[in-house]
Design an enzyme around this catalytic site. Structure first.
Site, PDB file in Angstrom:
ATOM      1  N   SER A 103      -4.882   2.839   4.717  1.00 28.32           N
ATOM      2  CA  SER A 103      -5.128   2.266   3.394  1.00 28.32           C
ATOM      3  C   SER A 103      -5.136   0.742   3.455  1.00 28.32           C
ATOM      4  O   SER A 103      -5.964   0.089   2.811  1.00 28.32           O
ATOM      5  CB  SER A 103      -4.051   2.744   2.423  1.00 28.32           C
ATOM      6  OG  SER A 103      -4.230   2.179   1.147  1.00 28.32           O
TER       7      SER A 103
ATOM      8  N   LYS B 223       0.816  -1.219   0.000  1.00 25.89           N
ATOM      9  CA  LYS B 223       0.000   0.000   0.000  1.00 25.89           C
ATOM     10  C   LYS B 223       0.848   1.267   0.000  1.00 25.89           C
ATOM     11  O   LYS B 223       0.408   2.334   0.440  1.00 25.89           O
ATOM     12  CB  LYS B 223      -0.958   0.032   1.201  1.00 25.89           C
ATOM     13  CG  LYS B 223      -1.842  -1.191   1.338  1.00 25.89           C
ATOM     14  CD  LYS B 223      -2.580  -1.507   0.059  1.00 25.89           C
ATOM     15  CE  LYS B 223      -3.589  -0.445  -0.326  1.00 25.89           C
ATOM     16  NZ  LYS B 223      -4.308  -0.763  -1.593  1.00 25.89           N
TER      17      LYS B 223
ATOM     18  N   GLY C 239       2.521   2.166  -3.027  1.00 25.46           N
ATOM     19  CA  GLY C 239       2.551   2.645  -4.396  1.00 25.46           C
ATOM     20  C   GLY C 239       3.393   1.761  -5.299  1.00 25.46           C
ATOM     21  O   GLY C 239       3.840   2.191  -6.368  1.00 25.46           O
ATOM     22  N   THR C 240       3.580   0.516  -4.878  1.00 26.04           N
ATOM     23  CA  THR C 240       4.442  -0.390  -5.646  1.00 26.04           C
ATOM     24  C   THR C 240       3.845  -0.744  -7.010  1.00 26.04           C
ATOM     25  O   THR C 240       4.580  -0.865  -7.995  1.00 26.04           O
ATOM     26  CB  THR C 240       4.711  -1.685  -4.857  1.00 26.04           C
ATOM     27  OG1 THR C 240       3.447  -2.311  -4.539  1.00 26.04           O
ATOM     28  CG2 THR C 240       5.457  -1.387  -3.568  1.00 26.04           C
ATOM     29  N   ARG C 241       2.537  -0.911  -7.082  1.00 26.07           N
ATOM     30  CA  ARG C 241       1.913  -1.244  -8.358  1.00 26.07           C
ATOM     31  C   ARG C 241       2.073  -0.093  -9.352  1.00 26.07           C
ATOM     32  O   ARG C 241       2.324  -0.319 -10.543  1.00 26.07           O
ATOM     33  CB  ARG C 241       0.427  -1.571  -8.147  1.00 26.07           C
ATOM     34  CG  ARG C 241      -0.380  -1.764  -9.426  1.00 26.07           C
ATOM     35  CD  ARG C 241       0.204  -2.800 -10.357  1.00 26.07           C
ATOM     36  NE  ARG C 241       0.248  -4.135  -9.779  1.00 26.07           N
ATOM     37  CZ  ARG C 241       0.699  -5.203 -10.408  1.00 26.07           C
ATOM     38  NH1 ARG C 241       1.164  -5.089 -11.648  1.00 26.07           N
ATOM     39  NH2 ARG C 241       0.732  -6.375  -9.809  1.00 26.07           N
TER      40      ARG C 241
ATOM     41  N   LYS D  91      -7.422   0.280  -6.609  1.00 26.83           N
ATOM     42  CA  LYS D  91      -6.540   1.399  -6.285  1.00 26.83           C
ATOM     43  C   LYS D  91      -7.360   2.686  -6.230  1.00 26.83           C
ATOM     44  O   LYS D  91      -8.250   2.914  -7.040  1.00 26.83           O
ATOM     45  CB  LYS D  91      -5.434   1.528  -7.321  1.00 26.83           C
ATOM     46  CG  LYS D  91      -4.680   0.225  -7.594  1.00 26.83           C
ATOM     47  CD  LYS D  91      -4.002  -0.319  -6.359  1.00 26.83           C
ATOM     48  CE  LYS D  91      -3.268  -1.614  -6.655  1.00 26.83           C
ATOM     49  NZ  LYS D  91      -2.636  -2.193  -5.451  1.00 26.83           N
ATOM     50  N   GLY D  92      -7.029   3.532  -5.250  1.00 25.30           N
ATOM     51  CA  GLY D  92      -7.731   4.803  -5.133  1.00 25.30           C
ATOM     52  C   GLY D  92      -9.041   4.716  -4.377  1.00 25.30           C
ATOM     53  O   GLY D  92      -9.939   5.535  -4.587  1.00 25.30           O
TER      54      GLY D  92
ATOM     55  N   THR E  18     -11.690   5.191  -1.392  1.00 25.10           N
ATOM     56  CA  THR E  18     -11.899   6.207  -0.364  1.00 25.10           C
ATOM     57  C   THR E  18     -11.647   5.592   1.000  1.00 25.10           C
ATOM     58  O   THR E  18     -12.228   4.558   1.344  1.00 25.10           O
ATOM     59  CB  THR E  18     -13.335   6.750  -0.433  1.00 25.10           C
ATOM     60  OG1 THR E  18     -13.564   7.299  -1.735  1.00 25.10           O
ATOM     61  CG2 THR E  18     -13.553   7.823   0.627  1.00 25.10           C
TER      62      THR E  18
END
Length: 368
Positions: free
Chosen positions: A214, A125, A127-129, A331-332, A334
Site C-alpha cells: 500500500s 498506511k 488505517g490511522t486516518r 484511500k482505497g 487498487t
C-alpha cells in the site's frame, strides 16, 4: 349726593371679559413654562446630593425656555430611537464603537487550546486516518485534522506553537492529534514523554507485507518513474536479502520500533488497533479505542456502512453534517500486482518480527 363726571369726558369702558380671560391664560401659561424649566434645570444639573455637581445654564426668558424644552431631552437618558431611514448622528470620540447588528454578547468562542492528551502515533498506511475520522464523531473528542509533525520535523518551534494548532476544547473533552511517522522516529517517545508522561498513545497496525504494498502504491501514484516494488524490496532477491533501509520495509518491523516507546511509556498507555478488524468490524475496534480513552461508547454499528466500491467502511453520519462520508480519493486505491513469490519471501522475512510483536503486546493479529 352723587358726583358727576367732569364735563366733556365720557366714562371709561370696562374691558371685555374675553380679553381679561385670554391675558390670564397667557400669564398662567408663561409662569407654568418658567416653573417647569426651573424644576428641570434643578433636577438635571444638580441631580440630588449624590450626583456630581454641574454648571447649570443661566435663566432664560419664558419664550427661550419654551424653545429649550422642545429641543432638549431628559438628562441621563438615551436619545429616542431613530426612525427607519433617518441619518445616524455622529458619535462623540469617547463613545465606544457599536457592535455589529445581531452580534451575540459574551465571549466569542468557548473552550481553550490544550496540548493533546492522546496521539495516534502510527503507522503509515495502517488505517490511522480512518481511526481519526471515526473518533471525531464522539462529542467528547476534538481532533486536529492535519498532521502537525511536531515531534519529528517541527520540534524546534516549541510547545506553544504546537498548542496553537490544536482545536478548542472544553474541560470534559479530549484533544487528539495524528502523525503516523512518530512511531518510527527515534526521538519521538522521549519528546512526547517530556511534554506529558500521561499521554495516551494509539498505534494502528496492519499486516506488514500488505502495508508495504500500500505504501509503494501511494508513492507510485506520485512518482510514476520509481523502480519496481521487487527492486526496492531486496538487496539480493535470489539470496532472499531484504533491503531494510527502504522505508516501506522498515516501518513494518513493529517490534523493533516498539522497543523505543517502551523505554518511556508502559504498555498500559499504548493501545494497538488492528487495521484488518477496522475494516471488518469498525464498531468493535472503535469501542476498544473509546474504552482506552476513558470515554463512553457512543460510536456503534449505527454509525457505519460498508462501501463496496472502496472496500472499507464509511460513516453514515459525519461530525459536521448528516450526510454519509467516506475517506478521500487517496484511500482505497487498487494495489499494484506483486509476484506471489515476492510476497511469500517478505512473509518469511517479517515472521520473526511479528511473533516478537505478538508476544510483547499480548495480542495475536494473525498475519501468518
Amino acid at each position: 349726593m352723587a358726583h358727576r363726571a367732569p364735563s366733556g369726558r365720557a366714562p371709561a369702558a370696562a374691558p371685555a371679559p374675553s380679553r381679561r380671560l385670554a391675558r390670564r391664560v397667557l400669564v398662567l401659561f408663561t409662569l407654568s413654562l418658567s416653573c417647569s424649566y426651573l424644576c428641570y434645570s434643578l433636577l438635571c444639573c444638580c441631580g440630588g446630593p449624590a450626583a456630581p455637581r454641574a454648571r447649570c445654564p443661566p435663566a432664560r426668558s419664558a419664550a427661550a425656555a419654551k424653545k429649550l424644552l422642545q429641543k432638549s431631552r431628559p438628562c441621563g437618558r438615551p436619545p429616542p430611537a431613530e426612525p427607519p431611514g433617518s441619518a445616524v448622528p455622529a458619535r462623540r470620540p469617547r463613545d465606544p464603537p457599536a457592535p455589529p447588528a445581531g452580534s451575540p454578547p459574551g465571549p466569542a468562542r468557548p473552550g481553550a487550546k490544550r496540548l493533546p492528551q492522546a496521539i495516534v502515533v502510527g503507522v503509515k498506511k495502517g488505517g490511522t486516518r480512518a481511526v481519526l475520522e471515526f473518533i471525531r464523531v464522539h462529542p467528547d473528542v476534538r481532533a486536529l485534522g492535519t498532521e502537525p509533525h511536531f515531534f519529528d520535523r517541527n520540534y524546534d518551534r516549541g510547545l506553544e506553537w504546537y498548542r496553537s494548532l490544536m482545536p478548542r476544547t472544553l474541560d470534559s473533552q479530549i484533544t487528539v492529534e495524528k502523525t503516523p511517522s512518530y512511531f518510527v522516529t527515534k526521538e519521538a517517545p522521549r519528546r512526547i514523554f517530556n511534554m506529558s508522561r500521561d499521554t495516551k498513545l494509539i498505534v494502528v497496525v496492519r499486516n506488514p507485507v500488505t502495508r508495504a504494498i500500500s505504501d509503494y502504491t501511494q508513492t507510485l501514484s506520485k512518482k510514476p518513474d520509481i523502480p519496481t516494488f521487487e527492486g526496492l524490496s531486496f538487496r539480493n532477491r535470489s539470496l532472499g536479502l531484504v533491503d531494510t533501509s527502504w522505508n516501506a520495509i522498515r516501518i513494518g518491523m513493529y517490534a523493533v520500533h516498539l522497543e523505543s516507546w517502551l523505554q518511556y511509556f508502559p504498555l498500559s498507555q499504548i493501545h494497538f488497533v488492528s487495521g484488518e478488524k477496522l475494516i471488518t468490524d469498525p464498531a468493535g475496534e472503535m469501542g476498544k479505542v473509546q474504552d482506552f480513552l476513558g470515554i463512553k461508547r457512543v460510536i456503534t454499528d449505527k454509525h457505519f456502512y460498508f462501501n463496496k466500491t472502496k472496500g472499507f467502511p464509511c460513516l453514515k453520519k459525519s461530525e459536521t453534517s448528516g450526510l454519509p462520508r467516506c475517506l478521500g480519493k487517496s484511500k482505497g486505491r487498487t494495489h499494484v500486482q506483486i509476484d506471489p513469490e515476492v510476497i511469500e519471501q517478505l512473509r518469511d522475512f517479517y515472521r520473526p518480527y511479528n511473533i516478537k510483536f505478538y508476544e510483547t503486546v499480548g495480542q495475536d493479529f494473525r498475519w501468518e
